[in-house]
Design an enzyme around this catalytic site. Structure first.
Site, PDB file in Angstrom:
ATOM      1  N   LYS A  77       0.827  -1.199  -0.120  1.00  0.00           N
ATOM      2  CA  LYS A  77      -0.057  -0.031   0.111  1.00  0.00           C
ATOM      3  C   LYS A  77       0.571   1.298   0.018  1.00  0.00           C
ATOM      4  O   LYS A  77       0.391   2.213  -0.536  1.00  0.00           O
ATOM      5  CB  LYS A  77      -0.860  -0.093   1.329  1.00  0.00           C
ATOM      6  CG  LYS A  77      -2.128  -0.993   1.172  1.00  0.00           C
ATOM      7  CD  LYS A  77      -3.110  -0.735   2.227  1.00  0.00           C
ATOM      8  CE  LYS A  77      -4.308  -1.879   2.285  1.00  0.00           C
ATOM      9  NZ  LYS A  77      -5.202  -1.840   3.186  1.00  0.00           N
TER      10      LYS A  77
ATOM     11  N   ASP B  62     -10.119   2.467   1.751  1.00  0.00           N
ATOM     12  CA  ASP B  62     -10.132   1.869   2.922  1.00  0.00           C
ATOM     13  C   ASP B  62     -11.008   2.655   4.007  1.00  0.00           C
ATOM     14  O   ASP B  62     -11.711   2.108   4.718  1.00  0.00           O
ATOM     15  CB  ASP B  62      -8.863   1.602   3.682  1.00  0.00           C
ATOM     16  CG  ASP B  62      -8.004   0.485   2.950  1.00  0.00           C
ATOM     17  OD1 ASP B  62      -8.710  -0.546   2.597  1.00  0.00           O
ATOM     18  OD2 ASP B  62      -6.616   0.528   2.889  1.00  0.00           O
TER      19      ASP B  62
END
Ligand code: ATR
Length: 277
Positions: A74, A110
């Protein structure tokens, strides 16, 4: 497999490890439900962190439409993308890459994984929210909560990490042992790894802090229902399992890749079916 042709676009999830990912099941179920499984197919690939640059070149070369990134990718992918969406920049992590005619744009969905299910139960503006943890997951959650004008307090084992994050997002800080302050929160969100398999017997806080008027959300989804959530239910609180976070960050990715509204109920059904095994 008759529906897959030379026109079918590839979307995928990368991580290391990756073989437990449920993303292929939920995205492909969504394509099928919308009748677009001739246009899209979703697969998974284990990519070593040292091969990320080569992988992203390959994404352009092969015209892969979308890439979902999980651990440990990420942060590193950000170095190789052409554009970063503002939210991804602020959160400082990318979990979604969209190939827009050869230019790779990084997003972060997210935070939506937590905010969307919470907003189905309550409005967040002015609510007192206790976020447990100050790592990567906590960052995305705190971004979303402050965007929605919630009053956030960060509770973390290492106080300095909580203070740095609180400074950046304009939040308060407290100790995980502050039962009284926790009890006065409207919402408690666990973004620590405490309670995750194989330490299923642990909780990040003393469960005496939980009140029946609270909502308790655990970002952990292995086990499906953590001890924190079980205890919260016993106290009469509303609970949201971590699998809902997985679902809604995935739904936001689905919509970025396909440009279509995701069939939420079908994707949830498939996710729950696989996650409970
Ligand atoms: P992620 O990216 O999943 O958020 P992370 O960045 O490693 O993972 O963050 C893990 C979080 O869980 C941190 O807030 C960590 O607390 P510290 O900042 O003190 O390390 C928290 N955590 C992990 N193990 C813990 C434990 N045994 N007790 C309390 N907090 C714990």
């Amino acid at each position: 497999m008759k529906h897959i042709t030379a026109k079918t676009k590839i979307c995928m999830v990368i991580g290391d490890p990756i073989d437990h990912s449920l993303s292929p099941q939920i995205h492909n179920a969504g394509y099928e439900a919308l009748g677009i499984n001739d246009q899209f197919v979703y697969v998974a690939s284990q990519v070593k962190i040292e091969h990320i640059a080569d992988f992203l070149k390959g994404v352009k070369t092969m015209g892969i439409r979308g890439v979902s990134c999980t651990m440990p990718h990420k942060l590193i992918v950000m170095e190789y993308l052409d554009i970063l969406d503002e939210t991804a920049k602020t959160i400082g992590a990318v979990n979604t890459i969209v190939n827009e005619k050869g230019r790779l744009k990084g997003y972060n969905t997210d935070w939506l994984g937590v905010i969307t299910p919470l907003e189905k139960l309550t409005s967040l503006s002015g609510k007192k929210v206790a976020v447990l943890g100050a790592g990567g997951a906590a960052r995305a959650i705190i971004y979303g909560l402050t965007k929605k004008d919630a009053k956030v307090t960060i509770y973390n084992r290492t106080k300095e990490k909580a203070e740095a994050l609180a400074m950046e997002f304009g939040c308060n800080v407290a100790l995980l042992t502050d039962t009284k302050k926790l009890a006065a929160s409207d919402i408690i969100i666990n973004a620590t790894s405490v309670g995750m398999k194989p330490h299923e017997n642990q909780t990040p806080i003393d469960t005496k802090s939980i009140q029946k008027n609270q909502i308790v959300f655990d970002a952990i989804y292995t086990p499906f229902e953590t001890k924190l959530l079980k205890e919260a239910k016993k106290h009469g609180a509303k609970t949201i399992p971590g699998i809902e976070m997985l679902l809604y960050q995935g739904i936001a990715q689905f919509e970025l890749y396909t440009g279509k509204n995701a069939p939420e109920d079908i994707m949830r059904k498939v996710l729950y079916r696989y996650a409970k095994h």
